[in-house]
Design a protein around this motif. Sequence first.
Motif, PDB file in Angstrom:
ATOM      1  N   LEU B  68       0.828  -1.213   0.000  1.00 14.31           N
ATOM      2  CA  LEU B  68       0.000   0.000   0.000  1.00 14.31           C
ATOM      3  C   LEU B  68       0.863   1.264   0.000  1.00 14.31           C
ATOM      4  N   LEU B  69       1.930   1.222   0.809  1.00 11.42           N
ATOM      5  CA  LEU B  69       2.812   2.391   0.909  1.00 11.42           C
ATOM      6  C   LEU B  69       3.450   2.707  -0.442  1.00 11.42           C
ATOM      7  N   ILE B  70       3.949   1.653  -1.099  1.00 16.08           N
ATOM      8  CA  ILE B  70       4.581   1.863  -2.421  1.00 16.08           C
ATOM      9  C   ILE B  70       3.562   2.441  -3.396  1.00 16.08           C
ATOM     10  N   TRP B  71       2.360   1.871  -3.372  1.00 17.71           N
ATOM     11  CA  TRP B  71       1.324   2.306  -4.316  1.00 17.71           C
ATOM     12  C   TRP B  71       0.927   3.764  -4.068  1.00 17.71           C
ATOM     13  N   PHE B  72       0.655   4.102  -2.807  1.00 18.54           N
ATOM     14  CA  PHE B  72       0.262   5.488  -2.485  1.00 18.54           C
ATOM     15  C   PHE B  72       1.368   6.475  -2.862  1.00 18.54           C
ATOM     16  N   LEU B  73       2.599   6.110  -2.509  1.00 18.53           N
ATOM     17  CA  LEU B  73       3.724   6.996  -2.824  1.00 18.53           C
ATOM     18  C   LEU B  73       3.898   7.152  -4.326  1.00 18.53           C
ATOM     19  N   SER B 173       9.032   9.557 -11.921  1.00 18.53           N
ATOM     20  CA  SER B 173       8.412   9.052 -10.690  1.00 18.53           C
ATOM     21  C   SER B 173       9.203   7.889 -10.105  1.00 18.53           C
ATOM     22  N   TRP B 174       9.629   6.973 -10.972  1.00 14.81           N
ATOM     23  CA  TRP B 174      10.382   5.814 -10.479  1.00 14.81           C
ATOM     24  C   TRP B 174      11.708   6.233  -9.871  1.00 14.81           C
ATOM     25  N   MET B 175      12.331   7.235 -10.506  1.00 17.12           N
ATOM     26  CA  MET B 175      13.609   7.714  -9.953  1.00 17.12           C
ATOM     27  C   MET B 175      13.391   8.331  -8.570  1.00 17.12           C
ATOM     28  N   LEU B 181      11.942   5.728  -1.356  1.00 12.11           N
ATOM     29  CA  LEU B 181      11.606   4.432  -0.754  1.00 12.11           C
ATOM     30  C   LEU B 181      12.756   3.726  -0.071  1.00 12.11           C
ATOM     31  N   ILE B 182      13.921   3.788  -0.678  1.00 11.95           N
ATOM     32  CA  ILE B 182      15.052   3.038  -0.101  1.00 11.95           C
ATOM     33  C   ILE B 182      15.335   3.486   1.334  1.00 11.95           C
ATOM     34  N   PRO B 183      15.459   4.803   1.610  1.00 15.30           N
ATOM     35  CA  PRO B 183      15.687   5.188   3.014  1.00 15.30           C
ATOM     36  C   PRO B 183      14.526   4.825   3.936  1.00 15.30           C
ATOM     37  N   ILE B 184      13.266   4.937   3.428  1.00 21.32           N
ATOM     38  CA  ILE B 184      12.098   4.615   4.277  1.00 21.32           C
ATOM     39  C   ILE B 184      12.097   3.135   4.653  1.00 21.32           C
ATOM     40  N   PHE B 185      12.268   2.278   3.638  1.00 18.93           N
ATOM     41  CA  PHE B 185      12.239   0.846   3.904  1.00 18.93           C
ATOM     42  C   PHE B 185      13.413   0.411   4.775  1.00 18.93           C
ATOM     43  N   PHE B 186      14.537   1.068   4.542  1.00 17.52           N
ATOM     44  CA  PHE B 186      15.707   0.737   5.347  1.00 17.52           C
ATOM     45  C   PHE B 186      15.442   1.085   6.814  1.00 17.52           C
TER      46      PHE B 186
END
Lengths: 242, 197
Positions: B68-73, B173-175, B181-186
């Motif tokens: 959900l987080l990936i999709w919303f972001l 958007s992907w960039m 995302l990388i810092p958030i997931f980390f």
Amino acid sequence: MKTESLLGIIFIAVILTSMLLSLVPSTIKPVENTVKASGNEKISSVIINVKTGGVRLIVNKTIDGWFINGTYSGEGEYKLSQDKSYLIMNFDTAIMEVIVGKSVKNIAVFIDTGFLHCIVYKDNISMTISINNGNTNLLCVSDNISLSLSISNGNLDANIITNNITGDIRIKNGNADINGVLSGGRINYKVINGKANVVSMGFTHKSREISNGVEGELFSNGASDLSIYLEDGNLDLLIARK
Amino acid sequence: MSALNVIDKIGLIMTKPRSAFEAILLDESRRDSYLILILVALNSSLISYSRSSNLNMINLLYSFGHYLLIWFLYIAILSFIIKRVYKVPGGFIEFLELSNYAQVAFFIVAVTSIINFLLAPYFMPKFDELISIFLLLMNGIIWWFFLHVLLYFAAKAYFKIDVAQFIVSVLISWMLLTAVLIPIFFAISLLLGVVSI
């Protein structure tokens, strides 16, 4: 019914089926089988071939027979050769404990991805061990050992107490811890992309750094460099020296 | 919101995706799109953990939250980029509600997972690991492509942009998404003890 409604229902059905199947363990996990077998046959050779998993192998000094206990998935079988002298095990994915008796003279273990814990008490034995990805723990408390050990992508922890050994150890992408209490024979080792920690008693240890690792040799100085054990049959031996 | 209405919309997206999003945009109630999103996110989490023995509530919620987080972001960044770069009007929530219908693309993954679940015990041992990874990768690529085709129709209906504009927006958007995302997931993984420094 409209095509749209039908496709919508199919979509919901597929999503729900996929969810339900994900929750049912038997459909999503490979079937695991149990194998437990034993026999009194005096086998002379054990060949273990496991693609993925682990093997704990014990070679006894005093008792005869063989015993297998473990679980496996995918294809796999164990069998004795026609003359009951070979025990051959082939498994795709398995965790196995194998105990064999004092009649065993040869051991061959091939593991693609996994570990080997091997304990050898029996004297006069020849061992061939090859691990592609995984670690090996080896404990040998026996005399007259012929050892050929090869590991790629894994570590070796070997503890060897023996009166006589001929050994060749090769490790690629891993470390070797070798502790030996030895009195005769020779062990050559080579570790590529890793370190070797060798502690030995009774042997001369020579090692040298090579470009991508370390290689060395453990050898005895005494007359026991040549040791021949012959249980039956004949031996013609010619030694010539310039 | 009626169940039949949602089913009809899903069917319409699968048969006529181009006109489906135009029709859905005219519909006042698009809240049912969250139902599709939740169903797909839950399914994705279950499929992710079905092959491991770690299927428990925490892992399931973690994976569900990830999706959900990936999709919303992603939709937030995509809508932000389209609005800023091409100076078009539009709101994030409205675009999100429309984009949620693009999750119908997950149909491909669900079908593959059913085939996999039913046939894997018989055929997978014979498959080489490399072939399995290749099939998984191909499935992912097809799903990703289908998802973005549907997302394009949603963006086209809502923002009135063309393919080139959509591709540029997706790339940016992907960039950005990767950078965010990388810092958030980390940080989350660190917090949950999944990784350690």
